[in-house]
Design an enzyme around this catalytic site. Structure first.
Site, PDB file in Angstrom:
ATOM      1  N   ASN A   1      44.147  39.704  31.704  1.00  0.00           N
ATOM      2  CA  ASN A   1      44.190  40.959  32.469  1.00  0.00           C
ATOM      3  C   ASN A   1      45.248  40.890  33.562  1.00  0.00           C
ATOM      4  OD1 ASN A   1      42.108  43.139  31.764  1.00  0.00           O
ATOM      5  ND2 ASN A   1      40.948  41.225  31.544  1.00  0.00           N
TER       6      ASN A   1
ATOM      7  N   ASN B   1      36.919  45.569  40.205  1.00  0.00           N
ATOM      8  CA  ASN B   1      36.609  44.563  39.185  1.00  0.00           C
ATOM      9  C   ASN B   1      36.707  45.207  37.803  1.00  0.00           C
ATOM     10  OD1 ASN B   1      35.412  42.097  38.072  1.00  0.00           O
ATOM     11  ND2 ASN B   1      33.553  43.292  37.783  1.00  0.00           N
TER      12      ASN B   1
ATOM     13  N   HIS C   1      34.981  44.923  34.063  1.00  0.00           N
ATOM     14  CA  HIS C   1      33.789  44.350  33.430  1.00  0.00           C
ATOM     15  C   HIS C   1      33.782  44.742  31.955  1.00  0.00           C
ATOM     16  CE1 HIS C   1      29.791  42.681  33.181  1.00  0.00           C
ATOM     17  NE2 HIS C   1      29.499  43.711  32.404  1.00  0.00           N
TER      18      HIS C   1
END
Ligand code: GAR
Length: 198
Positions: A19, A114, A116
Site C-alpha cells: 500500500n 487506516n 482495512h
C-alpha cells in the site's frame, strides 16, 4: 486563498508495504499533492522500510516494547516526536498492525487514517479476508477510515467492494482485496490532499 503546498504524510506500517508503494507511485505520478516525510515500522525487517529507503525516504524502526497489540507508551511518544519533527500533517496507517493509543491519537486528532481489508463494520481485526471466507460472504472489500481508540471503528471515508469467488483461498481473496486497496487508498489521500482553501 488556496493552499497548494503538498500535504506532508507520515506512514506507519508493519508489513511488506504494497500500500505504501501504491501511494508513493501515485505521488510520483502527480496524482496526489503530497509528500512522504517519514516511514516508521514496529518490525525491523519490514518490507515497507526497505521500499521507503529505496526511494531515499527517511525510514525508521521503532522497537515496540513488551506488548503485542500496541506500542509501549514510550515508543508511541517517540513516534509522535518523530512525526512532529518531520512536520507531518496526516498520519497514514498502511498495514500497521497495532492499536493506536492516546499519545498518537491526541497528537493528531482526526488526522490518522487506516486501510482495512474488509467492508467495515464487518470483519474488524486480524486477517479479515479469512473471516470473510469463513462467514461464507459473497462480497467483501476494503475500507479507508479515520482512526479512533477502538479496533477498526473510526468514521468511514470510503469503501471498495470485492467479490468472493468460488474456489477462493485466503491468498487469492487477499490478493484481490489488495488490488482494490492499491486503488482506493491513493484516491482517498488525493482527495484529502487536494488544494485546500487557506
Ligand atoms: C493490507 O491488506 C491492509 O489492509 C492490512 O494489512 C495489509 C498490509 O499490506 N491491514 C490490516 O489488516 C489492519 N487491520 P501491505 O503491507 O502490502 O500494504
Amino acid at each position: 486563498m488556496q493552499n497548494l503546498a503538498p500535504l506532508k504524510l507520515g506512514v506507519l506500517g508493519s508489513g511488506k508495504g504494497s500500500n505504501f508503494v501504491a501511494i508513493a507511485q501515485a505521488i510520483q505520478a502527480g496524482k496526489i499533492n503530497a509528500q512522504v516525510q517519514i516511514v516508521l515500522s514496529d518490525v525491523e525487517d519490514a518490507g515497507i522500510l526497505e521500499h521507503a529507503r529505496a526511494l531515499g525516504l527517511r525510514a525508521e524502526f521503532i522497537a515496540p516494547g513488551r506488548f503485542r497489540t500496541k506500542l509501549e507508551p514510550q515508543a508511541e511518544e517517540r513516534v509522535v516526536e518523530l512525526l512532529r519533527e518531520a512536520g507531518v500533517e496526516l498520519v497514514v496507517l498502511a498495514g500497521y498492525m497495532r492499536m493506536i493509543k492516546a499519545p498518537l491519537l491526541e497528537a493528531f486528532p482526526s488526522r490518522i487514517i487506516n486501510i482495512h481489508p474488509s467492508l467495515l463494520p464487518r470483519f474488524p481485526g486480524l486477517e479479515s479476508w479469512k473471516q470473510a471466507l469463513e462467514a461464507g460472504a459473497c462480497t467483501t472489500g476494503c475500507t479507508v477510515h479515520y482512526v479512533d481508540g477502538g479496533m477498526d471503528t473510526g468514521p468511514v471515508i470510503a469503501q471498495s467492494e470485492v467479490p468472493v469467488l468460488p474456489g477462493d483461498t485466503a491468498a487469492t481473496l487477499h490478493a484481490r482485496i489488495q488490488v482494490a486497496e492499491h486503488a482506493l487508498f491513493p484516491e482517498v489521500i488525493a482527495k484529502l490532499a487536494a488544494p485546500r482553501r487557506g
